[in-house]
Design a protein around this motif. Sequence first.
Motif, PDB file in Angstrom:
ATOM      1  N   ASN A 241       1.935  -1.922  -3.537  1.00 21.38           N
ATOM      2  CA  ASN A 241       2.252  -0.504  -3.419  1.00 21.38           C
ATOM      3  C   ASN A 241       3.672  -0.314  -3.936  1.00 21.38           C
ATOM      4  OD1 ASN A 241       2.219   2.223  -2.739  1.00 21.38           O
ATOM      5  ND2 ASN A 241       2.933   1.825  -0.657  1.00 21.38           N
ATOM      6  N   SER A 242       3.802   0.299  -5.123  1.00 19.14           N
ATOM      7  CA  SER A 242       5.105   0.477  -5.755  1.00 19.14           C
ATOM      8  C   SER A 242       5.766  -0.879  -5.991  1.00 19.14           C
ATOM      9  CB  SER A 242       5.978   1.390  -4.886  1.00 19.14           C
ATOM     10  OG  SER A 242       7.194   1.691  -5.554  1.00 19.14           O
TER      11      SER A 242
ATOM     12  N   GLN B 118     -14.195   3.724  -4.633  1.00 18.24           N
ATOM     13  CA  GLN B 118     -12.827   3.841  -5.151  1.00 18.24           C
ATOM     14  C   GLN B 118     -11.866   4.104  -3.999  1.00 18.24           C
ATOM     15  OE1 GLN B 118     -12.538   3.855  -8.661  1.00 18.24           O
ATOM     16  NE2 GLN B 118     -10.320   3.987  -8.762  1.00 18.24           N
ATOM     17  N   LEU B 119     -10.875   3.238  -3.817  1.00 15.84           N
ATOM     18  CA  LEU B 119      -9.888   3.411  -2.756  1.00 15.84           C
ATOM     19  C   LEU B 119      -8.575   3.997  -3.257  1.00 15.84           C
ATOM     20  CD1 LEU B 119     -10.249   0.113  -0.670  1.00 15.84           C
ATOM     21  CD2 LEU B 119     -11.448   2.279  -0.390  1.00 15.84           C
ATOM     22  N   LYS B 120      -8.394   3.996  -4.584  1.00 12.55           N
ATOM     23  CA  LYS B 120      -7.143   4.427  -5.205  1.00 12.55           C
ATOM     24  C   LYS B 120      -5.957   3.616  -4.664  1.00 12.55           C
ATOM     25  CE  LYS B 120      -8.708   9.106  -6.271  1.00 12.55           C
ATOM     26  NZ  LYS B 120      -8.450  10.552  -6.144  1.00 12.55           N
ATOM     27  N   GLU B 121      -6.190   2.312  -4.549  1.00 10.38           N
ATOM     28  CA  GLU B 121      -5.167   1.362  -4.137  1.00 10.38           C
ATOM     29  C   GLU B 121      -5.154   0.223  -5.142  1.00 10.38           C
ATOM     30  OE1 GLU B 121      -3.215   1.940  -1.702  1.00 10.38           O
ATOM     31  OE2 GLU B 121      -4.249   3.193  -0.226  1.00 10.38           O
TER      32      GLU B 121
ATOM     33  N   ASN C  49       8.456  -7.347   1.676  1.00 10.46           N
ATOM     34  CA  ASN C  49       8.883  -6.221   2.496  1.00 10.46           C
ATOM     35  C   ASN C  49       8.322  -6.401   3.895  1.00 10.46           C
ATOM     36  OD1 ASN C  49       9.153  -3.605   3.766  1.00 10.46           O
ATOM     37  ND2 ASN C  49       9.497  -2.760   1.720  1.00 10.46           N
ATOM     38  N   SER C  50       9.154  -6.237   4.904  1.00  7.74           N
ATOM     39  CA  SER C  50       8.712  -6.448   6.287  1.00  7.74           C
ATOM     40  C   SER C  50       7.800  -5.332   6.787  1.00  7.74           C
ATOM     41  CB  SER C  50       9.934  -6.565   7.211  1.00  7.74           C
ATOM     42  OG  SER C  50      10.731  -5.391   7.135  1.00  7.74           O
ATOM     43  N   ASN C  51       7.793  -4.184   6.113  1.00  8.85           N
ATOM     44  CA  ASN C  51       6.942  -3.069   6.510  1.00  8.85           C
ATOM     45  C   ASN C  51       5.567  -3.230   5.867  1.00  8.85           C
ATOM     46  OD1 ASN C  51       5.806  -0.685   7.302  1.00  8.85           O
ATOM     47  ND2 ASN C  51       7.190   0.647   6.149  1.00  8.85           N
ATOM     48  N   THR C  52       4.588  -3.645   6.653  1.00  9.51           N
ATOM     49  CA  THR C  52       3.254  -3.951   6.113  1.00  9.51           C
ATOM     50  C   THR C  52       2.207  -2.917   6.536  1.00  9.51           C
ATOM     51  OG1 THR C  52       2.824  -5.416   8.009  1.00  9.51           O
ATOM     52  CG2 THR C  52       3.730  -6.415   6.010  1.00  9.51           C
ATOM     53  N   GLY C  53       2.653  -1.730   6.976  1.00 15.64           N
ATOM     54  CA  GLY C  53       1.707  -0.706   7.430  1.00 15.64           C
ATOM     55  C   GLY C  53       0.706  -0.318   6.359  1.00 15.64           C
ATOM     56  N   THR C  54       1.192  -0.084   5.129  1.00 17.38           N
ATOM     57  CA  THR C  54       0.306   0.306   4.025  1.00 17.38           C
ATOM     58  C   THR C  54      -0.704  -0.789   3.715  1.00 17.38           C
ATOM     59  OG1 THR C  54       2.045   1.682   3.043  1.00 17.38           O
ATOM     60  CG2 THR C  54       0.228   1.029   1.612  1.00 17.38           C
ATOM     61  N   PHE C  55      -0.240  -2.023   3.724  1.00 19.00           N
ATOM     62  CA  PHE C  55      -1.122  -3.137   3.389  1.00 19.00           C
ATOM     63  C   PHE C  55      -2.176  -3.363   4.466  1.00 19.00           C
ATOM     64  CE2 PHE C  55       3.008  -4.402   1.308  1.00 19.00           C
ATOM     65  CZ  PHE C  55       2.617  -3.952   0.060  1.00 19.00           C
ATOM     66  N   ASN C  56      -1.779  -3.220   5.733  1.00 16.96           N
ATOM     67  CA  ASN C  56      -2.757  -3.346   6.810  1.00 16.96           C
ATOM     68  C   ASN C  56      -3.805  -2.240   6.722  1.00 16.96           C
ATOM     69  OD1 ASN C  56      -1.652  -5.655   8.030  1.00 16.96           O
ATOM     70  ND2 ASN C  56      -0.125  -4.424   9.112  1.00 16.96           N
ATOM     71  N   ASN C  57      -3.403  -1.080   6.221  1.00 13.06           N
ATOM     72  CA  ASN C  57      -4.346   0.024   6.033  1.00 13.06           C
ATOM     73  C   ASN C  57      -5.370  -0.333   4.956  1.00 13.06           C
ATOM     74  OD1 ASN C  57      -5.351   2.722   6.388  1.00 13.06           O
ATOM     75  ND2 ASN C  57      -4.316   3.276   4.473  1.00 13.06           N
ATOM     76  N   ILE C  58      -4.904  -0.966   3.868  1.00 13.89           N
ATOM     77  CA  ILE C  58      -5.821  -1.411   2.814  1.00 13.89           C
ATOM     78  C   ILE C  58      -6.791  -2.448   3.371  1.00 13.89           C
ATOM     79  CG2 ILE C  58      -5.978  -2.627   0.604  1.00 13.89           C
ATOM     80  CD1 ILE C  58      -3.267  -1.416  -0.130  1.00 13.89           C
ATOM     81  N   ALA C  59      -6.267  -3.388   4.147  1.00 15.99           N
ATOM     82  CA  ALA C  59      -7.109  -4.440   4.726  1.00 15.99           C
ATOM     83  C   ALA C  59      -8.176  -3.843   5.646  1.00 15.99           C
ATOM     84  CB  ALA C  59      -6.246  -5.442   5.483  1.00 15.99           C
ATOM     85  N   SER C  60      -7.801  -2.842   6.429  1.00 13.27           N
ATOM     86  CA  SER C  60      -8.767  -2.222   7.336  1.00 13.27           C
ATOM     87  C   SER C  60      -9.874  -1.502   6.571  1.00 13.27           C
ATOM     88  CB  SER C  60      -8.054  -1.253   8.283  1.00 13.27           C
ATOM     89  OG  SER C  60      -7.509  -0.155   7.571  1.00 13.27           O
ATOM     90  N   LYS C  61      -9.544  -0.914   5.417  1.00 16.68           N
ATOM     91  CA  LYS C  61     -10.547  -0.237   4.602  1.00 16.68           C
ATOM     92  C   LYS C  61     -11.550  -1.226   4.005  1.00 16.68           C
ATOM     93  CE  LYS C  61      -7.609   3.658   3.143  1.00 16.68           C
ATOM     94  NZ  LYS C  61      -6.937   4.307   1.975  1.00 16.68           N
ATOM     95  N   LEU C  62     -11.124  -2.462   3.836  1.00 17.44           N
ATOM     96  CA  LEU C  62     -11.974  -3.461   3.189  1.00 17.44           C
ATOM     97  C   LEU C  62     -12.677  -4.385   4.174  1.00 17.44           C
ATOM     98  CD1 LEU C  62      -9.492  -4.463   0.331  1.00 17.44           C
ATOM     99  CD2 LEU C  62     -11.631  -3.208   0.039  1.00 17.44           C
ATOM    100  N   GLN C  63     -12.416  -4.230   5.462  1.00 12.57           N
ATOM    101  CA  GLN C  63     -12.908  -5.209   6.430  1.00 12.57           C
ATOM    102  C   GLN C  63     -14.436  -5.244   6.527  1.00 12.57           C
ATOM    103  OE1 GLN C  63     -11.353  -4.257  10.286  1.00 12.57           O
ATOM    104  NE2 GLN C  63     -12.267  -2.210  10.368  1.00 12.57           N
ATOM    105  N   ASP C  64     -15.097  -4.134   6.210  1.00 11.60           N
ATOM    106  CA  ASP C  64     -16.563  -4.099   6.291  1.00 11.60           C
ATOM    107  C   ASP C  64     -17.231  -4.521   4.987  1.00 11.60           C
ATOM    108  OD1 ASP C  64     -16.452  -3.206   8.926  1.00 11.60           O
ATOM    109  OD2 ASP C  64     -16.349  -1.099   8.309  1.00 11.60           O
TER     110      ASP C  64
ATOM    111  N   LEU D 245       0.188  -1.058 -14.274  1.00  9.08           N
ATOM    112  CA  LEU D 245       1.268  -2.006 -14.037  1.00  9.08           C
ATOM    113  C   LEU D 245       0.738  -3.338 -13.526  1.00  9.08           C
ATOM    114  CD1 LEU D 245       4.274  -2.690 -13.886  1.00  9.08           C
ATOM    115  CD2 LEU D 245       4.314  -1.693 -11.585  1.00  9.08           C
ATOM    116  N   ASN D 246      -0.204  -3.292 -12.593  1.00 13.87           N
ATOM    117  CA  ASN D 246      -0.765  -4.518 -12.051  1.00 13.87           C
ATOM    118  C   ASN D 246      -1.593  -5.268 -13.088  1.00 13.87           C
ATOM    119  OD1 ASN D 246      -0.555  -5.014  -8.844  1.00 13.87           O
ATOM    120  ND2 ASN D 246      -0.349  -2.832  -9.310  1.00 13.87           N
ATOM    121  N   ILE D 247      -2.282  -4.538 -13.952  1.00 14.17           N
ATOM    122  CA  ILE D 247      -3.028  -5.190 -15.041  1.00 14.17           C
ATOM    123  C   ILE D 247      -2.070  -5.972 -15.926  1.00 14.17           C
ATOM    124  CG2 ILE D 247      -4.430  -4.804 -17.102  1.00 14.17           C
ATOM    125  CD1 ILE D 247      -5.531  -2.281 -15.706  1.00 14.17           C
ATOM    126  N   ARG D 248      -0.944  -5.338 -16.264  1.00 15.92           N
ATOM    127  CA  ARG D 248       0.039  -5.987 -17.129  1.00 15.92           C
ATOM    128  C   ARG D 248       0.646  -7.218 -16.436  1.00 15.92           C
ATOM    129  NH1 ARG D 248       2.662  -1.872 -18.302  1.00 15.92           N
ATOM    130  NH2 ARG D 248       1.829  -1.486 -20.389  1.00 15.92           N
TER     131      ARG D 248
END
Length: 412
Positions: free
Chosen positions: A391-392, A351-354, A205-220, A232-235
């Motif tokens: 994400n979905s 916990q980021l709930k992501e 998906n060309s819309n990476t706003g959500t993913f960049n948000n996850i990356a920013s939360k983990l940068q530190d 679903l991801n576990i499976r």
Amino acid sequence: MNKKKIIVPLIALLLAAAVYIVFFHKDKRLYFIPENADAVVLIDVKKLTGQYLFSLVTHPSQWSGKNSKGKSSASLKDSGIKIPDFLQIFHVRGTRFSQWYTVLELQDKQKFISYLKNQNFTDNGKNHFQKDQIVLILDDKYCFWGTSEISFESIKKDLFGQRKKTMNADQFIDGSLGSISFISGEKILNFSVELTHDEIEIKNNSNTGTFNNIASKLQDSSHFLEVELDQLNIRNITRFFNKDIADSSQAVSFKATADLEQVNDTIISYEYDDNFNEVEKKTFQKITQPNYIVDIQSKNTGEAWEYFQSKNWINGENQFTAIPFQPNKISQNNNSIIIKSIRKPVKLSSQLKENYILMRNNPLLYSSLKMLTNTEKRMISDIDYILYANNSQDYWVKIKAKKGDLPLILRW
């Protein structure tokens, strides 16, 4: 009429036509994807070449001709094989995840054999060549390349049978440098692959706003590994290793944090003195092991515990033996099963709930990679982190390299 007025535009036109043919005109017909392929990696060779040349032109420090990558690429081009506009690498349904194949046309078989020998491939006879995990089989017209030779015969029958179906690059790739596609019947799920100055990005998906948000939360974060996954991801992830573990454990979420540590490992051996008495001998070596904590939330922790016991993954000392790094301790409560190393406690990250998997580079990791070549170790040491996020129905993977003066295409 002045001849210069005709010749100059003509030369410009011919030059433009030559540039178009060399870099932009592409044969999109894909002849070498069998019908039983369930995954395909496609690389736009002309786009990759253009990106490499542009990077080379804009970095004069590499013009000296000492760049080994350029020499390697040139030697491959003149090695006796035909370089396709789209390199087709595929996985055959029902084979191991590590088994991948590609087929290339031969222009000069003897010239290509000489090239393989110069690259230190071992000639096993009957047109079979091997180097490390790479196996090649040649016939008069084609080179069959793979990480295993198990499927070569079935691939030959499928590709060159009477019912062969030619595919088109537009089914897999849409203007990106490369693509990774998963095939299920008539359905194809495509992921674009892009290479920038210091990162490789894979996404559907060309819309990476959500993913960049996850990356920013983990940068530190400073942990070697951080994981947070839903059911679903576990499976999706565990099916590559164990088809029934996700369902049998009834896991609804998975969270883990790990760090690396170098420890002294004691090796006990025995030898005999002059009187044939057994004498214990201790030697020490440094090894790298993780300190970790894993939290598995389950719909029914009792059934999950029984499933782990049925697999003999829990011993009499309540250690989880499916994780080879010992010692650890496994315990359960009403909602979750906790597995943690006991040498050096680690706390779960926030916990980021992501849904994500973050793995950061660590110098201690290299001691465990003795089987890799120096080039492969250099490439791995250049990586800063690898991040997977979901994400979905949207998926994203970023391989981030350390900052450097040269872009990745010239470094690697």
